[in-house]
Design a protein around this motif. Structure first.
Motif, PDB file in Angstrom:
ATOM      1  N   THR A  21      71.906 -18.853 -52.897  1.00  0.00           N
ATOM      2  CA  THR A  21      71.321 -19.079 -51.579  1.00  0.00           C
ATOM      3  C   THR A  21      72.107 -20.160 -50.863  1.00  0.00           C
ATOM      4  N   VAL A  22      72.145 -20.064 -49.566  1.00  0.00           N
ATOM      5  CA  VAL A  22      72.827 -21.066 -48.757  1.00  0.00           C
ATOM      6  C   VAL A  22      71.870 -22.243 -48.545  1.00  0.00           C
ATOM      7  N   LEU A  23      72.397 -23.433 -48.772  1.00  0.00           N
ATOM      8  CA  LEU A  23      71.647 -24.671 -48.538  1.00  0.00           C
ATOM      9  C   LEU A  23      72.361 -25.472 -47.458  1.00  0.00           C
ATOM     10  N   VAL A  24      71.581 -26.270 -46.746  1.00  0.00           N
ATOM     11  CA  VAL A  24      72.140 -27.146 -45.718  1.00  0.00           C
ATOM     12  C   VAL A  24      71.652 -28.562 -46.007  1.00  0.00           C
ATOM     13  N   HIS A  25      72.587 -29.507 -45.963  1.00  0.00           N
ATOM     14  CA  HIS A  25      72.229 -30.910 -46.142  1.00  0.00           C
ATOM     15  C   HIS A  25      72.635 -31.674 -44.889  1.00  0.00           C
ATOM     16  N   ASP A  26      71.748 -32.549 -44.440  1.00  0.00           N
ATOM     17  CA  ASP A  26      71.991 -33.365 -43.257  1.00  0.00           C
ATOM     18  C   ASP A  26      71.884 -34.824 -43.679  1.00  0.00           C
ATOM     19  N   LYS A  27      72.919 -35.601 -43.420  1.00  0.00           N
ATOM     20  CA  LYS A  27      72.866 -37.002 -43.858  1.00  0.00           C
ATOM     21  C   LYS A  27      71.892 -37.839 -43.033  1.00  0.00           C
ATOM     22  N   GLU A  31      65.634 -40.690 -46.591  1.00  0.00           N
ATOM     23  CA  GLU A  31      65.957 -40.762 -48.006  1.00  0.00           C
ATOM     24  C   GLU A  31      64.796 -40.202 -48.823  1.00  0.00           C
ATOM     25  N   ALA A  32      65.121 -39.342 -49.765  1.00  0.00           N
ATOM     26  CA  ALA A  32      64.101 -38.735 -50.629  1.00  0.00           C
ATOM     27  C   ALA A  32      63.741 -39.729 -51.735  1.00  0.00           C
ATOM     28  N   SER A  33      62.835 -39.312 -52.595  1.00  0.00           N
ATOM     29  CA  SER A  33      62.443 -40.137 -53.742  1.00  0.00           C
ATOM     30  C   SER A  33      63.662 -40.424 -54.611  1.00  0.00           C
ATOM     31  N   GLN A  34      63.546 -41.406 -55.480  1.00  0.00           N
ATOM     32  CA  GLN A  34      64.630 -41.803 -56.377  1.00  0.00           C
ATOM     33  C   GLN A  34      65.153 -40.595 -57.155  1.00  0.00           C
ATOM     34  N   GLY A  35      66.462 -40.337 -57.065  1.00  0.00           N
ATOM     35  CA  GLY A  35      67.087 -39.253 -57.814  1.00  0.00           C
ATOM     36  C   GLY A  35      66.873 -37.868 -57.225  1.00  0.00           C
ATOM     37  N   ARG A  36      66.375 -37.821 -55.985  1.00  0.00           N
ATOM     38  CA  ARG A  36      66.100 -36.532 -55.351  1.00  0.00           C
ATOM     39  C   ARG A  36      66.794 -36.482 -54.000  1.00  0.00           C
ATOM     40  N   VAL A  37      66.950 -35.253 -53.467  1.00  0.00           N
ATOM     41  CA  VAL A  37      67.658 -35.067 -52.213  1.00  0.00           C
ATOM     42  C   VAL A  37      67.043 -33.881 -51.467  1.00  0.00           C
ATOM     43  N   TYR A  38      67.071 -33.948 -50.136  1.00  0.00           N
ATOM     44  CA  TYR A  38      66.528 -32.870 -49.310  1.00  0.00           C
ATOM     45  C   TYR A  38      67.635 -31.888 -48.919  1.00  0.00           C
ATOM     46  N   PHE A  39      67.321 -30.592 -49.004  1.00  0.00           N
ATOM     47  CA  PHE A  39      68.184 -29.525 -48.527  1.00  0.00           C
ATOM     48  C   PHE A  39      67.336 -28.525 -47.762  1.00  0.00           C
ATOM     49  N   TYR A  40      67.938 -27.911 -46.744  1.00  0.00           N
ATOM     50  CA  TYR A  40      67.304 -26.775 -46.085  1.00  0.00           C
ATOM     51  C   TYR A  40      67.687 -25.550 -46.899  1.00  0.00           C
ATOM     52  N   ASN A  41      66.694 -24.839 -47.415  1.00  0.00           N
ATOM     53  CA  ASN A  41      66.902 -23.634 -48.208  1.00  0.00           C
ATOM     54  C   ASN A  41      66.749 -22.445 -47.265  1.00  0.00           C
ATOM     55  N   THR A  42      67.829 -21.702 -47.039  1.00  0.00           N
ATOM     56  CA  THR A  42      67.811 -20.598 -46.072  1.00  0.00           C
ATOM     57  C   THR A  42      66.960 -19.430 -46.545  1.00  0.00           C
ATOM     58  N   THR A  43      66.842 -19.215 -47.837  1.00  0.00           N
ATOM     59  CA  THR A  43      66.017 -18.128 -48.356  1.00  0.00           C
ATOM     60  C   THR A  43      64.542 -18.404 -48.106  1.00  0.00           C
ATOM     61  N   ARG A  44      64.139 -19.632 -48.292  1.00  0.00           N
ATOM     62  CA  ARG A  44      62.733 -20.003 -48.121  1.00  0.00           C
ATOM     63  C   ARG A  44      62.430 -20.524 -46.716  1.00  0.00           C
ATOM     64  N   ASP A  45      63.454 -20.688 -45.888  1.00  0.00           N
ATOM     65  CA  ASP A  45      63.328 -21.200 -44.525  1.00  0.00           C
ATOM     66  C   ASP A  45      62.488 -22.482 -44.502  1.00  0.00           C
ATOM     67  N   ALA A  46      62.880 -23.412 -45.388  1.00  0.00           N
ATOM     68  CA  ALA A  46      62.142 -24.670 -45.498  1.00  0.00           C
ATOM     69  C   ALA A  46      63.062 -25.755 -46.025  1.00  0.00           C
ATOM     70  N   ILE A  47      62.723 -26.990 -45.701  1.00  0.00           N
ATOM     71  CA  ILE A  47      63.447 -28.134 -46.241  1.00  0.00           C
ATOM     72  C   ILE A  47      62.716 -28.558 -47.503  1.00  0.00           C
ATOM     73  N   ILE A  48      63.457 -28.565 -48.597  1.00  0.00           N
ATOM     74  CA  ILE A  48      62.880 -28.763 -49.921  1.00  0.00           C
ATOM     75  C   ILE A  48      63.546 -29.957 -50.590  1.00  0.00           C
ATOM     76  N   GLU A  49      62.763 -30.685 -51.360  1.00  0.00           N
ATOM     77  CA  GLU A  49      63.268 -31.821 -52.116  1.00  0.00           C
ATOM     78  C   GLU A  49      63.696 -31.317 -53.492  1.00  0.00           C
ATOM     79  N   TYR A  50      64.953 -31.573 -53.865  1.00  0.00           N
ATOM     80  CA  TYR A  50      65.515 -31.133 -55.139  1.00  0.00           C
ATOM     81  C   TYR A  50      65.854 -32.340 -56.008  1.00  0.00           C
TER      82      TYR A  50
END
Length: 140
Positions: A21-27, A31-50
């Protein structure tokens, strides 16, 4: 791995056994929780914390044609999701991007000291204190 040092927005692919799946990251994301990062998941059409350490090994850059295709296909949906996400987390963004500013102290307003006057001060006692209800007017 996503790298936003050259471009503030990174389009890439997450490759997993369940599919790609294509992901999008915007700097500019908060800032997400410690050790986590936000990406826009194109399949789920949502910004998800990974979990960054798990997802980073499976992220791959898109080449020129794939990048253009991804931006054309997902660009509008990405912008809409980003706008909603940023509005929802507006306080986080302001807190991470602005420098702390010391609050100005409110000026202390001093109460004017009563000058001695000819009128005596009245003392107010509680209503419960020995109030004499038997007083009556003899004019009746």
């Amino acid at each position: 791995m996503y790298n936003t040092s050259q471009d503030p927005v990174w389009f890439g692919e997450l490759r997993t056994p369940r599919g790609n799946t294509v992901l999008v990251h915007d700097k500019q994301f908060p800032e997400a929780s410690q050790g986590r990062v936000y990406f826009y998941n194109t399949t789920r059409d949502a910004i998800i914390e990974y979990a960054e350490d798990i997802v980073s090994a499976n992220l791959h850059d898109l080449d020129g044609a794939e990048l253009e295709a991804a931006q054309a296909e997902y660009g509008l949906a990405w912008q809409a999701a980003r706008e909603a996400f940023m509005q929802k987390h507006e306080g986080w963004v302001e807190a991470t991007q602005s420098k702390p500013v010391a609050k100005k102290a409110k000026p202390v307003v001093e109460e004017p000291v009563a000058q001695d006057s000819d009128e005596p001060e009245l003392e107010v006692d509680s209503i419960d204190d020995d109030f004499d209800d038997s007083w009556s007017n003899d004019d009746d």
